[in-house]
Design an enzyme around this catalytic site. Structure first.
Site: not given
Ligand code: AMP
Ligand code: ZN
Ligand code: ZN
Length: 496
Positions: A46, A82, A103, A168, A204, A251-252, A354
């Site tokens: 990530d 994500t 998200n 998760y 990430d 993913d980014h 991101h």
């Molecule tokens: P973002 O806020 O877009 O940076 O998302 C990254 C976060 O997504 C990670 O740190 C995790 O806490 C969460 N995440 C990733 N995969 C999962 C999943 N399968 N189920 C729930 N949370 C997730």
């Molecule tokens: Zn993130």
């Molecule tokens: Zn991500």
């Protein structure tokens, strides 16, 4: 150049009857001795921005690059978040089609919010039913899938879950994740998963906390690389490395942000008259007690902000259609965030973020793949993440579900399609605007700072995607990129 020991379908194809009965053969890629397709391991790191490669100690990824296919970068989808981006990777659909539009999102028919932090929501198939992830395609066509985390993998989708899956839990150690993948791969062929996904979040989270170029980000990336090295070594020691296709993606990317570069939305809009379902680089705004046109009018002159009514969202975002896409989308300039007074009062403020335009170079992720399916030592211009689903279906010998990717982009880099494909770089000067065009057999990446646009080949010298087009003659070029007309482009030879 390294040779793979896999048994190739082109050889088997001589035996027409065997070939017809063998699902792996449809793809023209190698199978294991038992006739099953080569296992496919899909790994997501990530937030690993494409230009991090080379900035941290990465012997395992370097090995994969030398021995497999390395794309300059992977252009994601809008929004570069994500859940949205991971679901596009495994479905070949844009978020505007599969419906995982952020998200955090609002479904106007069910009148319900989704948050990835809500356990019940992430395992509720309702949110994911707009797409068919590769593990569902695999299971429905008789293969076995295993997920050690992937957004959507906990939900029942089309009445199907992966045979093996996990709820998760970000605390599970990286060692355990890699060990589990090795254990799965060591199962007897009858139980062994054909598709395995792994997910790592630490790059990430460090980049959010400390900023995109912090030491802690590179330390996290190096640790994941060490784990990947352990996986490659273990597979090599048991003689299976060359029988397994491994794809590593992210993913980014990540951009630096700060409190000083924040647009406080309630300074421009009465937040009691709208619903905002997602904040950050882009705000998803619902016209609840105020018409969409008035929201657009209120925001259109705000500095560092672009705003569109749903039907006017740029075509290349592929975002306007789904019921979960709000009435109004506002996107901040790169490095700027959209927030509210209430949200600004929270103590934690990120240093990295991101979610902006996927064509921004800083939002591009990585694509590195190795295994019997890929031509060793091949290098491609930036790829598009929606093309990865049909690539995976092909590697697994599956009939892909309907999707928005182009299977052709990856084809020239797959084994059985000849030598390592050409990669050409041309520089142009378009009346003072400089750009670099990198072409592969089926696609091109147009580097026009701060963007990298990925276009499909539509003719000998023409490339297209959505409303973008680019045409090269011998020494000239012209095009239309993101509302910008590029004319009188002259090829520059001195830089090559
Ligand atoms: P973002 O806020 O877009 O940076 O998302 C990254 C976060 O997504 C990670 O740190 C995790 O806490 C969460 N995440 C990733 N995969 C999962 C999943 N399968 N189920 C729930 N949370 C997730
Ligand atoms: Zn993130
Ligand atoms: Zn991500």
């Amino acid at each position: 150049m390294k040779r793979f020991s896999g048994k190739f379908c082109s050889v088997l194809a001589l035996f027409v009857i065997i070939a017809a009965a063998s699902p792996g053969c449809r793809s023209g890629v190698p199978e294991t001795a038992s006739g099953k397709p080569a296992p496919l391991l899909l790994i997501s790191i990530d937030g690993l921005r494409h230009d991090y490669i080379g900035q941290f100690d990465s012997p395992a990824l370097d090995r994969m690059i030398d021995e497999g296919l390395y794309a300059d970068s992977l252009m994601q989808v809008f929004p570069t978040k994500t859940f949205a981006a991971h679901y596009s990777l495994v479905t070949g659909l844009y978020p505007g089609t599969h419906g995982v539009v952020a998200n955090s999102m609002w479904d106007p028919q069910r009148r319900q919010f989704f948050s990835m932090r809500n356990r019940k929501a992430v395992s509720d198939g309702f949110w994911f039913q707009g797409g068919e992830p590769i593990w569902v395609t695999a299971e429905r066509q008789g293969l076995t899938a295993a997920t050690f985390f992937w957004p959507g993998s906990e939900a029942m989708i089309k009445r199907t879950r992966p045979t093996y899956w996990r709820s998760y839990d970000g605390r599970v150690s990286h060692t355990r994740r890699i060990n589990q993948a090795l254990d799965w791969l060591a199962l007897p062929d009858s139980d062994r998963p054909d598709l395995i996904t792994l997910y790592f979040s630490r790059v990430d989270s460090r980049a959010h906390r400390d900023g995109p170029a912090a030491d802690s980000v590179f330390a996290a990336a190096a640790e994941i690389d060490r784990q990947l090295g352990r996986l490659l070594d273990a597979l090599e020691n048991t003689g299976r490395l060359d029988e397994i296709n491994i794809i590593v993606v992210s993913d980014h990317g990540m951009s630096a942000v700060s409190r000083q570069r924040t647009i406080v939305l309630d300074g421009h809009l009465d937040l009691t008259r709208v619903r905002v379902s997602d904040w950050g680089p882009a705000a998803q705004i619902w016209a609840t007690r105020m018409p969409a046109e008035k929201i657009v009018a209120a925001l259109e002159d705000v500095p560092h902000l672009r705003v569109w009514a749903k039907q006017a969202i740029p075509e290349r975002y592929h975002f306007g259609r789904h019921q979960r896409v709000p009435d109004v989308l506002a996107e901040a300039d790169p490095g700027w965030l959209i927030s509210s007074r209430q949200r600004m009062s929270r103590p934690d403020s990120p240093a990295g973020m991101h979610g902006w335009d996927p064509a921004l170079a800083e939002m591009h992720g990585i694509f590195i793949a190795r295994g019997p399916g890929f031509i060793p030592g091949s290098r491609s211009p930036a790829m598009a993440s929606v093309d990865v689903y049909s690539l995976m279906a092909r590697l697994l010998g599956l009939k892909p579900a309907k999707n928005e990717g182009r299977p052709d982009s990856f084809l020239p880099y797959l084994n059985g399609s000849g030598p390592s494909p050409a990669y050409e770089v041309r520089h142009f000067d378009c009346s003072g605007t400089r750009l670099e065009v990198r072409t592969g057999p089926e696609h091109a990446a147009v580097h026009l700072a701060p963007h990298i646009f990925v276009l499909e080949r539509s003719g000998k010298n023409t490339f297209r995607h959505a409303d973008l087009e680019f045409r090269m003659e011998n020494n000239t070029a012209q095009g239309r990129l993101d509302g910008q007309t590029l004319s009188r482009c002259r090829r520059q030879y001195s830089e090559e």
